[in-house]
Design an enzyme around this catalytic site. Structure first.
Site, PDB file in Angstrom:
ATOM      1  N   ASN A  48       0.830  -1.208   0.000  1.00 28.72           N
ATOM      2  CA  ASN A  48       0.000   0.000   0.000  1.00 28.72           C
ATOM      3  C   ASN A  48       0.865   1.261   0.000  1.00 28.72           C
ATOM      4  O   ASN A  48       0.693   2.167   0.818  1.00 28.72           O
ATOM      5  CB  ASN A  48      -0.948  -0.005   1.207  1.00 28.72           C
ATOM      6  CG  ASN A  48      -2.202   0.805   0.959  1.00 28.72           C
ATOM      7  OD1 ASN A  48      -2.381   1.396  -0.103  1.00 28.72           O
ATOM      8  ND2 ASN A  48      -3.088   0.847   1.945  1.00 28.72           N
TER       9      ASN A  48
ATOM     10  N   HIS B 211     -10.244   3.985   8.614  1.00 29.27           N
ATOM     11  CA  HIS B 211     -10.874   2.719   8.258  1.00 29.27           C
ATOM     12  C   HIS B 211     -12.254   2.566   8.887  1.00 29.27           C
ATOM     13  O   HIS B 211     -13.136   1.948   8.291  1.00 29.27           O
ATOM     14  CB  HIS B 211      -9.991   1.546   8.686  1.00 29.27           C
ATOM     15  CG  HIS B 211      -8.860   1.271   7.735  1.00 29.27           C
ATOM     16  ND1 HIS B 211      -7.628   1.871   7.845  1.00 29.27           N
ATOM     17  CD2 HIS B 211      -8.786   0.466   6.642  1.00 29.27           C
ATOM     18  CE1 HIS B 211      -6.845   1.440   6.873  1.00 29.27           C
ATOM     19  NE2 HIS B 211      -7.515   0.597   6.130  1.00 29.27           N
TER      20      HIS B 211
END
Length: 365
Positions: free
Chosen positions: A212, A248
């Protein structure tokens, strides 16, 4: 209405990448305003700072770029602006684009296949079942680690497939480099995974460097470095990871996973700085023990990646707590006491080793 025992789908999930892109855009506009006032910016911030505000059409084009607006990778508005302004050599290198895109496409399909096979062998539901308890503690640790390794392939396959699309569009142009065959264009500007570093990782820092990548770049440039006023890099890292957890969602599993990252990286950096100064460490990496050491470190990263990732995937407290209980909280016992138990013992051992080494050298003389 969205919760289930298997997997939760919430309306906020598709907005994860959009949120980061808009936060980055806001900072870039802010940096541009500071540049107009003559204030100094870092070299990286100067590359992304915006002196002019995007119009509404540019904004929607940037936000909903079709290749990657749901799963990333994220990219700066300046990159998008250069792309739509025909500043990248797309037409002149269409064959090179196709070859690079096809390579990433095939890699993405390969990882997608590996993920589908892996999740049929290693199942997260099995780890919260009573049957899991009937196996040995070593089996449970390795099972959890291998499950996590294949679970990450889901993200890797998505990023490879979207990167292939970004390359084929021409958005991934990243300047040129000199090779044996002359100067060639680079098409890795939207790269989000470094496959070789990921697969050969022997410490968690390797995972951070390879996995990522664009989100990690965002976290470093837009959060971590802008917390310099705190005067403590550990505090800056903690709040950066807290931001990522909050980004998140509100599930406890997210916060546990990023807390794990904080304590693991903290221990790894301090441990490496201590033992890398010793001759014993250098001898181990330059002897026949190198292979053994690599295998041990590879086992360590796989096992404790499972430990770290289980809460992220399971999300709900009672689920990941059950997995941790089945692993006898080994990760917490290894990483949490580092600063006040293991670190002092290692320092004492190193001092004793160095002292004995000095005595031996004096006797030899």
């Amino acid at each position: 209405m969205t919760e289930s025992e298997d997997y939760d789908i919430t309306w906020t999930m598709p907005h994860c990448v959009l949120t980061l892109k808009l936060i980055a855009l806001s900072f870039d506009m802010w940096d541009g305003a500071k540049m107009k006032k003559g204030k100094q910016l870092s070299a990286t911030n100067q590359q992304t700072a915006l002196l002019n505000t995007p119009n509404i059409l540019e904004l929607f084009g940037f936000v909903y770029f079709p290749a990657c607006f749901l799963v990333g990778p994220i990219f700066s508005f300046k990159r998008y602006k250069s792309f739509v302004s025909d500043e990248f050599p797309i037409e002149n290198e269409s064959m090179s684009l196709e070859n690079h895109a096809m390579k990433r496409l095939l890699q993405g399909l390969g990882y997608l296949t590996a993920f589908q096979i892996g999740v049929t062998v290693f199942n997260v539901k099995y780890m919260i079942s009573d049957e899991f308890w009937e196996t040995s503690i070593f089996y449970r640790h390795f099972y959890c680690g291998l499950w996590a390794h294949f679970a990450l392939y889901k993200y890797i396959s998505c990023w490879l497939l979207t990167e292939a699309a970004c390359i084929r569009f021409g958005l991934s142009y990243n300047g040129t480099e000199k090779t044996e065959n002359g100067t060639v264009s680079k098409w890795d500007g939207c790269n989000n995974i470094k496959l070789l570093r990921f697969e050969s990782a022997t410490k968690f820092q390797h995972y951070i460097e390879s996995f990522n990548c664009n989100t990690n770049f965002f976290a470093a440039e837009y959060i971590y470095k802008r917390l310099k006023f705190l005067g403590n890099r550990h505090l800056s890292q903690f709040f950066t990871l807290f931001f990522l957890a909050l980004w998140h969602g509100l599930r406890s599993g997210y916060y546990m996973t990023f807390f794990n990252e904080f304590i693991i990286i903290y221990m790894e950096r301090e441990l490496e700085s201590l033992i890398s100064k010793t001759q014993l460490y250098e001898k181990m990496w330059n002897s026949y023990l190198k292979g053994v050491l690599y295998v041990l470190l590879k086992m360590y990263t796989i096992v404790f990646m499972g430990w770290s990732l289980a809460p992220f995937d399971l999300k709900i407290f009672w689920k990941w707590w059950r997995v941790y209980y089945s692993l006898y909280f080994s990760g917490l016992l290894l990483f949490v006491p580092w600063a006040f138990v293991y670190k002092p013992l290692i320092i004492m051992a190193i001092k004793k080793y160095c002292k004995n080494k000095d005595k031996d050298s004096i006797k030899a003389e």
